[in-house]
Design an enzyme around this catalytic site. Structure first.
Site, PDB file in Angstrom:
ATOM      1  N   LYS A 143      -5.278   4.626  -6.546  1.00 59.68           N
ATOM      2  CA  LYS A 143      -4.865   6.026  -6.702  1.00 59.68           C
ATOM      3  C   LYS A 143      -6.081   6.950  -6.679  1.00 59.68           C
ATOM      4  O   LYS A 143      -6.020   8.062  -6.146  1.00 59.68           O
ATOM      5  CB  LYS A 143      -4.101   6.200  -8.022  1.00 59.68           C
ATOM      6  CG  LYS A 143      -3.663   7.650  -8.330  1.00 59.68           C
ATOM      7  CD  LYS A 143      -2.834   8.241  -7.198  1.00 59.68           C
ATOM      8  CE  LYS A 143      -2.048   9.473  -7.632  1.00 59.68           C
ATOM      9  NZ  LYS A 143      -2.873  10.558  -8.158  1.00 59.68           N
ATOM     10  N   GLU A 176      -7.226  12.699  -0.244  1.00 62.80           N
ATOM     11  CA  GLU A 176      -6.487  13.960  -0.337  1.00 62.80           C
ATOM     12  C   GLU A 176      -7.445  15.150  -0.328  1.00 62.80           C
ATOM     13  O   GLU A 176      -7.197  16.168   0.334  1.00 62.80           O
ATOM     14  CB  GLU A 176      -5.654  13.945  -1.614  1.00 62.80           C
ATOM     15  CG  GLU A 176      -4.765  15.133  -1.845  1.00 62.80           C
ATOM     16  CD  GLU A 176      -4.014  14.986  -3.158  1.00 62.80           C
ATOM     17  OE1 GLU A 176      -4.415  15.656  -4.130  1.00 62.80           O
ATOM     18  OE2 GLU A 176      -3.066  14.195  -3.216  1.00 62.80           O
TER      19      GLU A 176
END
Length: 315
Positions: A171, A178
């Site tokens: 993550k 991102e």
């Protein structure tokens, strides 16, 4: 299954609702009584303390911790463990540093309690679209909470990616990527905005890129919404905060000698956006002024002249 949900912010509340809609029973806890009442209104059973929450669950008990990373998460897990028993499982679904997962799991394992680190992506639309879940932990611990994992994730959006720590590690890298994607989009639209001779409709471009383009994505859909007339983009200050995972990814790249210039630059750009009185920018302007005779913008907004005899330099 019956599961506890600790932390009823935007993510925790929506996850609670999605679990309820999937037929699970949820015992919800939050420091805010208002948040607990809202969860009760959706059909959740509520608890006013972690002890009460533990008492309302049946062995093997499972609870999902969805509170801010760091001390709030660590303290919550430690307190919850006092009321759990061997065979029970605690899930950390927040953006915790993966390096904290192994010592946490070891402490809990000494009491026979399982630990699962669940990297969770989905944002505020996760309730309807589902959450991408990147899960770390032992097979035994993951198996206890897997019914909830399968309900929270859309089809194909959940995987047990590895041992304890792997979920939060994946993550972390996800969020680093991102950062880079967002920065590339922002820079591209800034370039088009600067091409004043074309009078480009940036909203229209964002809209058509969503169909058939190789750069189509959910982030692009968000840009399309943000550039609509009346969306309020002009009211947003150009200051970009970071949750920490981008810089963690950059640190990992350094530690592992993996070149990651895009992610690193995206993190630095966010830092730069917060400095309205950048000393570095002042020095850059002063140097250009002195070696090239380039004008500087003064504090009053006017242009100033050279402060030293210029040399024939560019930059």
């Amino acid at each position: 299954m019956k599961i506890g949900m600790i932390g009823l912010g935007k993510m925790g509340a929506n996850m609670t609702e999605r679990l309820l809609e999937s037929g699970h029973q949820v015992v919800a806890y939050d420091l805010s009584e208002e948040a607990r009442q809202a969860a009760a209104g959706k059909g959740a059973e509520t608890a006013s303390s972690l002890a009460e929450l533990a008492g309302k669950l049946s062995p093997p008990r499972a609870a999902w911790v969805m509170v801010p990373a760091g001390d709030p998460t660590n303290e919550t897990i430690a307190e919850l463990a006092e009321h759990f028993s061997p065979g029970d499982v605690i899930v950390d679904g927040g953006n915790s540093n993966y390096k904290e997962a192994v010592p946490t799991a070891e402490r809990l394992a000494s009491e026979g309690i399982g630990f699962v680190d669940a990297g969770t992506s989905g944002g505020v639309v996760g309730r309807t679209e589902g959450y991408c879940l990147m899960v770390g932990g032992t097979k035994e611990a993951v198996a206890v909470v897997e019914p909830a994992l399968l309900s929270l994730a859309p089809e194909g959006g959940y995987a047990h990616v590895g041992p304890v720590g792997a979920g939060h590690f994946v993550k972390m890298v996800h969020n680093g990527i991102e950062y880079g994607l967002m920065q590339a989009y922002a820079e591209g639209f800034e370039i088009m905005r600067a091409a004043e001779e074309f009078s480009l409709d940036l909203h229209e471009i964002a809209s058509i890129w969503r169909y058939g383009s190789v750069v189509r994505s959910w982030l692009l859909e968000l840009i399309e919404r943000a550039t609509r007339a009346g969306a309020g983009l002009d009211q947003i200050a150009p200051v970009v905060v970071d949750s920490g995972e981008g810089r963690w990814t950059a640190h990992e790249a350094l530690d592992r000698a993996v070149p990651a210039p895009v992610i690193s630059t995206a993190v630095y750009t966010r830092f730069a956006s917060r400095d309205r009185d950048s000393y570095a920018a002042k020095l850059l302007a002063a140097m250009r002024n002195q070696f090239g005779g380039h004008a500087v913008v003064l504090a009053d907004g006017k242009e100033g002249m050279a402060t030293a005899t210029p040399r024939d330099e560019g930059a």
